[in-house]
Motif scaffolding. Structure first.
Motif, PDB file in Angstrom:
ATOM      1  N   GLU A 112       0.835  -1.199   0.000  1.00 34.99           N
ATOM      2  CA  GLU A 112       0.000   0.000   0.000  1.00 34.99           C
ATOM      3  C   GLU A 112       0.873   1.254   0.000  1.00 34.99           C
ATOM      4  O   GLU A 112       2.053   1.209   0.334  1.00 34.99           O
ATOM      5  CB  GLU A 112      -0.934  -0.004   1.208  1.00 34.99           C
ATOM      6  CG  GLU A 112      -0.238   0.040   2.549  1.00 34.99           C
ATOM      7  CD  GLU A 112      -1.223  -0.019   3.708  1.00 34.99           C
ATOM      8  OE1 GLU A 112      -0.824   0.388   4.823  1.00 34.99           O
ATOM      9  OE2 GLU A 112      -2.364  -0.457   3.503  1.00 34.99           O
TER      10      GLU A 112
ATOM     11  N   GLN B 125     -16.321  -0.844  -7.643  1.00 41.72           N
ATOM     12  CA  GLN B 125     -15.984  -0.262  -6.343  1.00 41.72           C
ATOM     13  C   GLN B 125     -14.851  -1.025  -5.670  1.00 41.72           C
ATOM     14  O   GLN B 125     -13.933  -0.436  -5.086  1.00 41.72           O
ATOM     15  CB  GLN B 125     -17.209  -0.240  -5.426  1.00 41.72           C
ATOM     16  CG  GLN B 125     -17.044   0.672  -4.206  1.00 41.72           C
ATOM     17  CD  GLN B 125     -16.960   2.143  -4.586  1.00 41.72           C
ATOM     18  OE1 GLN B 125     -17.863   2.682  -5.211  1.00 41.72           O
ATOM     19  NE2 GLN B 125     -15.856   2.793  -4.226  1.00 41.72           N
ATOM     20  N   LYS B 126     -14.888  -2.329  -5.782  1.00 44.93           N
ATOM     21  CA  LYS B 126     -13.824  -3.166  -5.215  1.00 44.93           C
ATOM     22  C   LYS B 126     -12.498  -2.876  -5.909  1.00 44.93           C
ATOM     23  O   LYS B 126     -11.450  -2.764  -5.254  1.00 44.93           O
ATOM     24  CB  LYS B 126     -14.198  -4.641  -5.356  1.00 44.93           C
ATOM     25  CG  LYS B 126     -13.204  -5.605  -4.734  1.00 44.93           C
ATOM     26  CD  LYS B 126     -13.706  -7.043  -4.859  1.00 44.93           C
ATOM     27  CE  LYS B 126     -12.707  -8.022  -4.240  1.00 44.93           C
ATOM     28  NZ  LYS B 126     -13.189  -9.427  -4.362  1.00 44.93           N
TER      29      LYS B 126
ATOM     30  N   TYR C  67     -11.671  -0.102  -7.551  1.00 50.22           N
ATOM     31  CA  TYR C  67     -11.264   1.269  -7.206  1.00 50.22           C
ATOM     32  C   TYR C  67     -10.580   1.299  -5.834  1.00 50.22           C
ATOM     33  O   TYR C  67      -9.527   1.930  -5.665  1.00 50.22           O
ATOM     34  CB  TYR C  67     -12.483   2.189  -7.211  1.00 50.22           C
ATOM     35  CG  TYR C  67     -12.189   3.589  -6.742  1.00 50.22           C
ATOM     36  CD1 TYR C  67     -11.713   4.557  -7.622  1.00 50.22           C
ATOM     37  CD2 TYR C  67     -12.357   3.948  -5.405  1.00 50.22           C
ATOM     38  CE1 TYR C  67     -11.416   5.834  -7.187  1.00 50.22           C
ATOM     39  CE2 TYR C  67     -12.068   5.226  -4.959  1.00 50.22           C
ATOM     40  CZ  TYR C  67     -11.606   6.163  -5.847  1.00 50.22           C
ATOM     41  OH  TYR C  67     -11.310   7.438  -5.408  1.00 50.22           O
ATOM     42  N   THR C  68     -11.174   0.627  -4.864  1.00 51.27           N
ATOM     43  CA  THR C  68     -10.622   0.611  -3.506  1.00 51.27           C
ATOM     44  C   THR C  68      -9.226   0.004  -3.481  1.00 51.27           C
ATOM     45  O   THR C  68      -8.317   0.507  -2.812  1.00 51.27           O
ATOM     46  CB  THR C  68     -11.552  -0.176  -2.565  1.00 51.27           C
ATOM     47  OG1 THR C  68     -12.835   0.465  -2.535  1.00 51.27           O
ATOM     48  CG2 THR C  68     -10.992  -0.231  -1.156  1.00 51.27           C
ATOM     49  N   GLU C  69      -9.038  -1.056  -4.263  1.00 45.75           N
ATOM     50  CA  GLU C  69      -7.733  -1.718  -4.302  1.00 45.75           C
ATOM     51  C   GLU C  69      -6.688  -0.835  -4.999  1.00 45.75           C
ATOM     52  O   GLU C  69      -5.526  -0.761  -4.564  1.00 45.75           O
ATOM     53  CB  GLU C  69      -7.866  -3.069  -5.001  1.00 45.75           C
ATOM     54  CG  GLU C  69      -6.624  -3.923  -4.989  1.00 45.75           C
ATOM     55  CD  GLU C  69      -6.200  -4.422  -3.615  1.00 45.75           C
ATOM     56  OE1 GLU C  69      -5.278  -5.256  -3.561  1.00 45.75           O
ATOM     57  OE2 GLU C  69      -6.762  -3.982  -2.590  1.00 45.75           O
TER      58      GLU C  69
ATOM     59  N   LYS D 297      -5.856  11.020  -3.815  1.00 45.86           N
ATOM     60  CA  LYS D 297      -5.944  10.350  -2.522  1.00 45.86           C
ATOM     61  C   LYS D 297      -5.663  11.347  -1.403  1.00 45.86           C
ATOM     62  O   LYS D 297      -4.677  12.090  -1.454  1.00 45.86           O
ATOM     63  CB  LYS D 297      -4.944   9.196  -2.458  1.00 45.86           C
ATOM     64  CG  LYS D 297      -5.056   8.343  -1.190  1.00 45.86           C
ATOM     65  CD  LYS D 297      -4.186   7.100  -1.319  1.00 45.86           C
ATOM     66  CE  LYS D 297      -4.297   6.218  -0.080  1.00 45.86           C
ATOM     67  NZ  LYS D 297      -3.526   4.951  -0.239  1.00 45.86           N
TER      68      LYS D 297
ATOM     69  N   ASP E 194     -16.298   7.655  -6.128  1.00 41.80           N
ATOM     70  CA  ASP E 194     -15.751   8.437  -5.011  1.00 41.80           C
ATOM     71  C   ASP E 194     -15.915   9.920  -5.324  1.00 41.80           C
ATOM     72  O   ASP E 194     -14.975  10.578  -5.780  1.00 41.80           O
ATOM     73  CB  ASP E 194     -14.269   8.095  -4.803  1.00 41.80           C
ATOM     74  CG  ASP E 194     -13.657   8.827  -3.612  1.00 41.80           C
ATOM     75  OD1 ASP E 194     -14.386   9.555  -2.909  1.00 41.80           O
ATOM     76  OD2 ASP E 194     -12.444   8.654  -3.404  1.00 41.80           O
TER      77      ASP E 194
ATOM     78  N   MET F 241      -6.742   2.439  -5.069  1.00 45.63           N
ATOM     79  CA  MET F 241      -6.470   3.534  -4.122  1.00 45.63           C
ATOM     80  C   MET F 241      -5.526   3.073  -3.014  1.00 45.63           C
ATOM     81  O   MET F 241      -4.696   3.845  -2.525  1.00 45.63           O
ATOM     82  CB  MET F 241      -7.774   4.047  -3.513  1.00 45.63           C
ATOM     83  CG  MET F 241      -8.392   5.201  -4.246  1.00 45.63           C
ATOM     84  SD  MET F 241      -7.415   6.719  -4.039  1.00 45.63           S
ATOM     85  CE  MET F 241      -8.443   7.903  -4.895  1.00 45.63           C
ATOM     86  N   ARG F 242      -5.637   1.820  -2.628  1.00 47.37           N
ATOM     87  CA  ARG F 242      -4.811   1.292  -1.540  1.00 47.37           C
ATOM     88  C   ARG F 242      -3.323   1.399  -1.854  1.00 47.37           C
ATOM     89  O   ARG F 242      -2.512   1.736  -0.983  1.00 47.37           O
ATOM     90  CB  ARG F 242      -5.187  -0.173  -1.271  1.00 47.37           C
ATOM     91  CG  ARG F 242      -4.384  -0.822  -0.135  1.00 47.37           C
ATOM     92  CD  ARG F 242      -4.701  -2.302  -0.002  1.00 47.37           C
ATOM     93  NE  ARG F 242      -4.264  -3.078  -1.164  1.00 47.37           N
ATOM     94  CZ  ARG F 242      -3.011  -3.470  -1.377  1.00 47.37           C
ATOM     95  NH1 ARG F 242      -2.031  -3.139  -0.508  1.00 47.37           N
ATOM     96  NH2 ARG F 242      -2.693  -4.169  -2.447  1.00 47.37           N
TER      97      ARG F 242
END
Length: 225
Positions: free
Chosen positions: A102, A121-122, A124-126, A223, A178, A128-129
């Protein structure tokens, strides 16, 4: 996506046509008007395919790591990179499970791949991580609500091409991943897919931008620090 393994060998032929070259040019112009690569940046290219944007970013002096699910597409990408004597690291990897640390990249880039993402969404979250705080994430994809979206959702394309596996998004859906951290949005490819060769010009693209929706959309997020 393993389904692209069988398409890898002739995938780049699209870019040899007049329409293919034009599409690549306007999509690149839009992406780099929203996100400006700086020499020395570390960038993750998600869904890199045969390395089209990985190469563009590396040629601008960025340090690129690129991932894709299709090993055959990556073989083509590695071959092209070797011919150009560029230094790009490729991994066979799933966007839903990016096996990288990360807060690692200055930017994350994904062009013409998100239409095949079933859980946006999953994904995107990954993405962003692995992005550093203050870093930017750019996603570009086919616009569902456009003449290009209609073509790819037509009966012929749904029965006979890889687009049967696609999950097209609207600009509103892309922004909705987001809204809080969204910093820019854009459209391009106003020329419809049935445009005759003589009509494929930047002048026509600009003219239609006042009356038509773009066939390709981009969104940029930052971010939080």
């Amino acid at each position: 996506m393993a389904v692209f393994d069988t398409k890898a060998i002739d995938y780049d032929q699209w870019y040899e046509s007049k329409m293919g070259r034009f599409v690549d040019e306007v999509e690149t112009n839009l992406a780099f008007s929203m996100f400006v690569p700086q020499k020395g940046m570390t960038i993750l290219d998600v869904g890199c395919g045969t390395g089209n944007f990985s190469i563009k970013l590396a040629e601008l002096g960025c340090k690129v790591v690129a991932i894709d699910l299709s090993e055959e597409m990556l073989k083509v990408a590695r071959r092209k990179v070797e011919e150009k004597e560029l230094d790009i690291t490729f991994h066979t990897m799933d966007v839903y499970d990016i096996k990288l640390e990360e807060n690692q990249f200055d930017a994350v880039f994904s062009m013409a791949a998100f239409e095949f993402i079933k859980e946006p969404q999953k994904a995107y979250t990954e993405m962003m991580r692995v992005l550093k705080p203050g870093g930017e994430l750019l996603i570009g994809t086919i616009h569902r609500n456009s003449s290009w979206g209609s073509l790819y959702m037509s009966k012929d394309f749904q029965e006979n091409t890889v687009f049967k596996y696609a999950d097209f998004k609207s600009l509103e859906e892309l922004e909705g991943l987001d809204k809080k951290n969204l910093v820019a949005r854009g459209e391009c490819l106003f020329i419809p897919p049935d445009t005759p060769e003589e009509g494929i010009t930047m002048e026509k693209e600009k003219e239609l931008s006042h009356t038509e929706g773009g066939g390709f959309i981009c969104a940029l997020w930052k971010k939080p620090v």
